[in-house]
Design an enzyme around this catalytic site. Structure first.
Site, PDB file in Angstrom:
ATOM      1  N   GLU A   4      19.691  -7.633  -4.489  1.00 38.36           N
ATOM      2  CA  GLU A   4      20.554  -8.516  -5.268  1.00 38.36           C
ATOM      3  C   GLU A   4      19.868  -8.974  -6.555  1.00 38.36           C
ATOM      4  O   GLU A   4      20.499  -9.078  -7.607  1.00 38.36           O
ATOM      5  CB  GLU A   4      20.962  -9.718  -4.402  1.00 38.36           C
ATOM      6  CG  GLU A   4      22.064 -10.526  -5.048  1.00 38.36           C
ATOM      7  CD  GLU A   4      22.808 -11.429  -4.057  1.00 38.36           C
ATOM      8  OE1 GLU A   4      22.799 -11.143  -2.849  1.00 38.36           O
ATOM      9  OE2 GLU A   4      23.398 -12.409  -4.509  1.00 38.36           O
ATOM     10  N   GLU A  22      34.791  -0.904   6.348  1.00 34.83           N
ATOM     11  CA  GLU A  22      33.740  -0.358   5.484  1.00 34.83           C
ATOM     12  C   GLU A  22      32.407  -0.262   6.211  1.00 34.83           C
ATOM     13  O   GLU A  22      31.530   0.491   5.804  1.00 34.83           O
ATOM     14  CB  GLU A  22      33.471  -1.243   4.266  1.00 34.83           C
ATOM     15  CG  GLU A  22      34.570  -1.751   3.428  1.00 34.83           C
ATOM     16  CD  GLU A  22      35.224  -3.010   3.967  1.00 34.83           C
ATOM     17  OE1 GLU A  22      35.988  -2.863   4.948  1.00 34.83           O
ATOM     18  OE2 GLU A  22      35.020  -4.096   3.416  1.00 34.83           O
ATOM     19  N   CYS A  67      26.625 -12.956   0.428  1.00 36.96           N
ATOM     20  CA  CYS A  67      26.107 -12.985   1.808  1.00 36.96           C
ATOM     21  C   CYS A  67      27.096 -13.591   2.788  1.00 36.96           C
ATOM     22  O   CYS A  67      27.004 -13.358   3.981  1.00 36.96           O
ATOM     23  CB  CYS A  67      24.845 -13.821   1.885  1.00 36.96           C
ATOM     24  SG  CYS A  67      23.644 -13.385   0.674  1.00 36.96           S
ATOM     25  N   SER A  79      28.368  -9.726  -6.409  1.00 37.60           N
ATOM     26  CA  SER A  79      27.295  -8.789  -6.097  1.00 37.60           C
ATOM     27  C   SER A  79      27.835  -7.756  -5.106  1.00 37.60           C
ATOM     28  O   SER A  79      28.592  -8.098  -4.203  1.00 37.60           O
ATOM     29  CB  SER A  79      26.127  -9.535  -5.460  1.00 37.60           C
ATOM     30  OG  SER A  79      25.270  -8.618  -4.824  1.00 37.60           O
ATOM     31  N   LYS A 117      31.150 -13.982  10.728  1.00 36.10           N
ATOM     32  CA  LYS A 117      30.370 -12.755  10.895  1.00 36.10           C
ATOM     33  C   LYS A 117      31.020 -11.817  11.919  1.00 36.10           C
ATOM     34  O   LYS A 117      30.827 -10.617  11.884  1.00 36.10           O
ATOM     35  CB  LYS A 117      28.942 -13.088  11.341  1.00 36.10           C
ATOM     36  CG  LYS A 117      28.108 -13.739  10.255  1.00 36.10           C
ATOM     37  CD  LYS A 117      27.567 -12.723   9.263  1.00 36.10           C
ATOM     38  CE  LYS A 117      26.907 -13.397   8.080  1.00 36.10           C
ATOM     39  NZ  LYS A 117      26.697 -12.492   6.955  1.00 36.10           N
ATOM     40  N   GLU A 131      19.911  -6.117  -8.934  1.00 35.60           N
ATOM     41  CA  GLU A 131      21.263  -5.987  -9.481  1.00 35.60           C
ATOM     42  C   GLU A 131      21.475  -7.020 -10.593  1.00 35.60           C
ATOM     43  O   GLU A 131      22.000  -6.710 -11.670  1.00 35.60           O
ATOM     44  CB  GLU A 131      22.290  -6.210  -8.359  1.00 35.60           C
ATOM     45  CG  GLU A 131      23.744  -6.058  -8.796  1.00 35.60           C
ATOM     46  CD  GLU A 131      24.734  -6.440  -7.681  1.00 35.60           C
ATOM     47  OE1 GLU A 131      24.302  -6.852  -6.588  1.00 35.60           O
ATOM     48  OE2 GLU A 131      25.948  -6.319  -7.923  1.00 35.60           O
ATOM     49  N   GLU A 165      33.444  -9.995   9.896  1.00 37.73           N
ATOM     50  CA  GLU A 165      32.752  -9.091   8.976  1.00 37.73           C
ATOM     51  C   GLU A 165      32.312  -7.808   9.693  1.00 37.73           C
ATOM     52  O   GLU A 165      32.497  -6.699   9.174  1.00 37.73           O
ATOM     53  CB  GLU A 165      31.530  -9.792   8.384  1.00 37.73           C
ATOM     54  CG  GLU A 165      30.746  -8.910   7.419  1.00 37.73           C
ATOM     55  CD  GLU A 165      29.492  -9.597   6.879  1.00 37.73           C
ATOM     56  OE1 GLU A 165      29.359  -9.716   5.669  1.00 37.73           O
ATOM     57  OE2 GLU A 165      28.645 -10.014   7.699  1.00 37.73           O
ATOM     58  N   CYS A 186      24.492 -21.946   6.086  1.00 38.68           N
ATOM     59  CA  CYS A 186      24.593 -21.412   7.454  1.00 38.68           C
ATOM     60  C   CYS A 186      24.121 -22.394   8.526  1.00 38.68           C
ATOM     61  O   CYS A 186      24.591 -22.327   9.654  1.00 38.68           O
ATOM     62  CB  CYS A 186      23.798 -20.124   7.568  1.00 38.68           C
ATOM     63  SG  CYS A 186      24.235 -18.933   6.289  1.00 38.68           S
TER      64      CYS A 186
END
Lengths: 168, 675
Positions: free
Chosen positions: B280, B367, B300, B320, B359, B283, B362, B504
């Site tokens: 990251e 993907e 994230c 990102s 999560k 990037e 996710e 988190c």
């Protein structure tokens, strides 16, 4: 509903929103106007209103289900609203409700006839306690009702419908 | 001279120090007043009526919605108040499905606790059975309306803190219920799976979904090798389930416990967080160097990503492309461990332990799987791990500490602080500042990005260039920042977004806690853990260096891109059927759907719709063509979008839609049928 009318109505939703400046403060007034047009609040129209007013659909759904004036189901041509407020209740509105339902084959769960002509529902006060027990057919108020008078009223409406059907 | 204002509570003098209500004054003074609907981070609602107190001269009132005033005389526990509170709880119990022993919230339910505190042994009122269906459509959250006590905490959390409003009160009187719009399932609406509603729910009406039995099944399967990754925020909260203070670091015991349960490898998500930092930060540096679109948003947090996909598709170029640490770990583990152990991909099971419910969603995104085999197979929350430890019969406090397995257990402090709001930014700064200045960074702590404010702004000067950073938590705050960026009046270079308050550590998968103090202690625990690490910069993680040289090649290179990066797609907020505008009738051959969602609307979809209806009428195609207004084909960046038959046409205008429609009709019908 005929095709062209459906589209005109959708355009109308846009005009209504615009006339209230897309201001979510006017949500209730907007919903009233939309219901005047569609005679109910279709889910997709509410989603469109939510998008345009930038408020969550769940909030609009909350408002639309809170007020008994709003309906999310299409209703019959004749909307019979029987008052079941305190005054009407003690003057035996329950018997009228039972009679209406029996006559039209309706129940608490099924409030509209299959031919979409009649809907029977109760409301918690029409503000006409002096006329108790009272019912309203669309905009017409009928006071001091009895089960028999209510049945006769329905018969008149049915006869009128049949006459219209023959004429058409 | 200022005199301290005070009021008299149960005969004792309590100071008033700018508290927003009586309740807080009393609680600060050390007297507990029961509440369901009061949360310091939410607006005041005054619905549960448990916080009633008697104010002399005024009578009994809700302390949450009474302003503190000097000289008030307050009684918090008179016989009458106790009787009223008890009655209120009894009434709630009468409308609550109390099958406590099989409830997810058993022992941590506030209704249960208060019922016990008030000594309620019998509910005098008839039990109202609702028998409403339980909504388990979401992979993250289960919704059981039969257990709802209508405190509205979830409703206010979703709309005030997260800015979404996926659930709200619907209906009226005894039919009142909290639900998504139109009574739909959570998975069909704009819920981002953050689970904060479940965190504040005092009962079992909203709970995280459990995957414990799936994990046990794989652990006991001799075919399968099951490895675990553990997120940073778990290690400072798991101990709470076993009597340790919030923030106590129990990494070593946690690793031992998981090894005892029969897992084949215990790794650290902090390793993948280090990897995220490298990718990251590079990037970001590349974007700065190339003068590309800035700010860069972090990626994230899966709840934030779903939020961005639903509400801000025009900001994808700012997001990102890095996968979250959980998903980087999954793809790298399945690449490296499958090769190293010479097993089949399907026989390697990756389990995550996360502080998070989003999560779970996710890990199920398409993907992140290859040939229907997901990179991360199961996601457990901190709560679920604690339950498994208890189920296995492990005495957690007696465990000896063990280390994470290598190679993915080698971590630095950069990855560890990812669990705090501001942690990702700080970890990236530890990388970026060395790269920009070319000097080794000696003081690794960037204290200015730490803190609790929902939106923190920091400007840093590195080698003569000033970087403006923003750290955001709570999606309502994110919305504010996104609107600025969208309007083009944002000066930020890098924006970190975490959906949950505090990041988190305050996730909905953590041990149940509604206290801000618990969250602060966990955050301190992570910063302390960083101090204890050998290394504090991701670029100094020897296993990361090795991973690039042995498997990934260049940072940001082709392989890295394949395994560590992702793409985003517009996501519709709502599943719906479409609004019929012209019905084709029995002979309808082609259905045309024009998107009237926000993205397409501003690009002129309505004039296409109008023109099309006119065209169909004029050309006498009414019996053949049905037209619907609809919401979102998930291609918002390329609106207006129109679907004709099964094909979606993007960047349409009326002419192109007419042509496409004619063509479609032409292939479907013999020429003479079209006038």
């Amino acid at each position: 509903m005929p095709k062209a009318i459906m589209f005109r109505k959708f355009q109308k939703v846009g005009e209504i929103l615009e006339s209230y400046d897309y201001d979510p403060c006017h949500l209730i007034a907007i919903l009233q106007k939309v219901q005047d047009d569609y005679r109910y609040l279709p889910e997709e129209v509410l989603l469109y209103i939510a998008e345009m007013l930038k408020i969550p659909p769940a909030r609009i759904y909350g408002v639309a289900t809170f007020y008994s004036h709003f309906t999310l189901q299409p209703k019959g041509k004749y909307l019979i609203r029987l008052c079941d407020g305190t005054a009407c209740h003690v003057k035996r509105s329950t018997g009228i409700l039972e009679k209406l339902r029996e006559k039209l084959g309706l129940s608490e769960a099924k409030i509209t006839t299959d031919d979409m002509i009649f809907t029977v529902e109760t409301v918690s006060c029409l503000g006409a306690c002096g006329l108790a027990p009272v019912l309203v057919v669309n905009q017409d108020i009928h006071g001091a009702m009895t089960p028999e008078k209510a049945a006769a009223l329905v018969d008149t409406l049915i006869a009128e419908e049949e006459k219209n059907a023959r004429a058409a | 001279m200022d005199t301290i204002k005070t009021m008299l509570v149960d005969g004792m003098e309590f100071p008033i120090n700018g508290e927003r209500n009586l309740l807080e004054v009393v609680r600060k003074g050390g007297i507990e007043i029961p509440t369901f609907c009061y949360h310091s981070e939410l607006s005041i609602y005054g619905a549960c009526r448990l916080c009633i107190v008697e104010v002399e001269g005024r009578g009994i009132m809700a302390s949450c919605s009474t302003l503190p005033e000097a000289g008030l005389k307050v009684h918090t526990s008179t016989a009458e108040i106790r009787k009223m509170r008890k009655m209120a709880v009894e009434l709630l119990l009468a409308g609550h499905e109390h099958n406590c022993t099989t409830c997810y919230k058993n022992t941590v339910c506030r209704l249960q606790t208060l019922s016990k505190n008030f000594g309620i042994e019998k509910v005098r009122f008839r039990q109202v059975r609702k028998d409403l269906p339980v909504d388990v459509s979401s992979p993250s959250i289960a919704r059981n309306p039969n257990k709802c006590i209508l405190c509205g905490d979830c409703v206010r959390m979703c709309s005030e803190v997260q800015g979404i409003g996926a659930i709200d009160f619907a209906h009226r009187g005894h039919k009142t219920s909290v639900m998504p719009a139109f009574g739909k399932d959570l998975a069909q609406v704009e819920c981002v799976n953050c689970g904060q509603c479940a965190r504040v729910c005092p009962t079992g009406a909203l709970t995280p979904r459990s995957e414990v039995s799936d994990v046990w099944r794989d652990v006991h399967d001799p075919q399968k090798k099951v490895v675990v990754q553990i997120a940073p925020a778990v290690r400072v909260a798991l101990g709470e389930e076993f009597g340790l203070a919030p923030g106590s670091l129990s990494t070593g015991k946690m690793v031992s416990a998981i090894k005892m349960m029969g897992f084949d490898g215990v790794y650290d998500t902090c390793f993948a967080a280090d990897l995220t930092v490298v990718e990251e930060a590079e990037e970001f540096l590349r974007k700065v160097r190339d003068g590309a679109v800035l700010p860069q948003f972090t990626s994230c947090c899966p709840a934030w990503i779903k939020f961005a996909e639903q509400y801000y598709p025009e900001l994808f170029k700012n997001l990102s492309t890095c996968r979250s640490p959980q998903q980087m770990f999954g793809s790298v583990a399945k690449e490296v461990l499958v090769k190293r152990n010479k097993t089949a991909r399907k026989d390697l099971v990756v389990v995550s332990v996360m502080p998070c419910t989003a999560k779970k969603f996710e890990a199920k995104r398409s993907e992140f799987s290859q040939a229907n085999n997901p990179d991360v197979d199961h996601v457990l929350t901190t709560q679920e791990l604690a339950q498994m430890i208890r189920e296995r019969g492990i005495c957690f406090d007696q465990l000896k500490s063990q280390e994470f397995d290598r190679p993915f257990g080698e971590t630095t402090g950069a990855g560890v602080i990812f669990g705090n709001s501001g942690g990702v930014t700080e970890a990236v700064l530890r990388y970026v500042s060395e790269k920009v200045t070319g000097q080794p960074l000696l003081n690794v702590e960037f204290r200015e990005v730490r803190g609790e404010e929902g939106l923190r702004e920091v400007s840093l000067n590195l080698n003569g260039k000033t970087f403006h950073l923003a750290v955001v938590h709570g999606l309502a705050n994110a919305k504010r920042v996104c609107d600025q960026v969208k309007a083009g009046n944002s000066r930020y270079h890098l924006i970190e977004v975490m959906a949950c308050p505090g990041g988190c550590v305050g996730g909905a998968g953590q041990p149940v806690s509604v206290s801000g103090e618990t969250r602060r202690k966990r955050a301190r625990g992570l910063y302390d853990a960083d101090k204890m690490m050998k290394a504090h910069k991701a670029q100094e993680n020897p296993e990361i260096v090795k991973l690039y040289s042995e498997h990934l090649g260049e940072i940001g290179g082709e392989k890295a891109h394949h395994l560590l990066h992702t793409h985003y797609q517009s996501r519709r907020r709502f599943t719906s059927k479409g609004l019929p505008l012209v019905k084709g009738g029995d002979s309808e051959r082609v259905s045309v759907e024009v998107c009237v969602g926000t993205g397409c609307h501003i690009r002129g979809s309505e004039s296409i719709l109008h023109g099309l209806v006119k065209y169909v009428a004029e050309e006498n195609l009414k019996d053949l063509v049905g037209i619907k207004g609809t919401f979102c084909f998930e291609k918002c960046g390329k609106g207006p979008n129109v679907r004709i038959g099964n094909k979606i046409y993007s960047s349409c205008n009326l002419q192109s839609v007419k042509e496409a429609l004619e063509q479609t009709l032409g292939t479907l019908l013999p020429a003479e049928n079209i006038k």
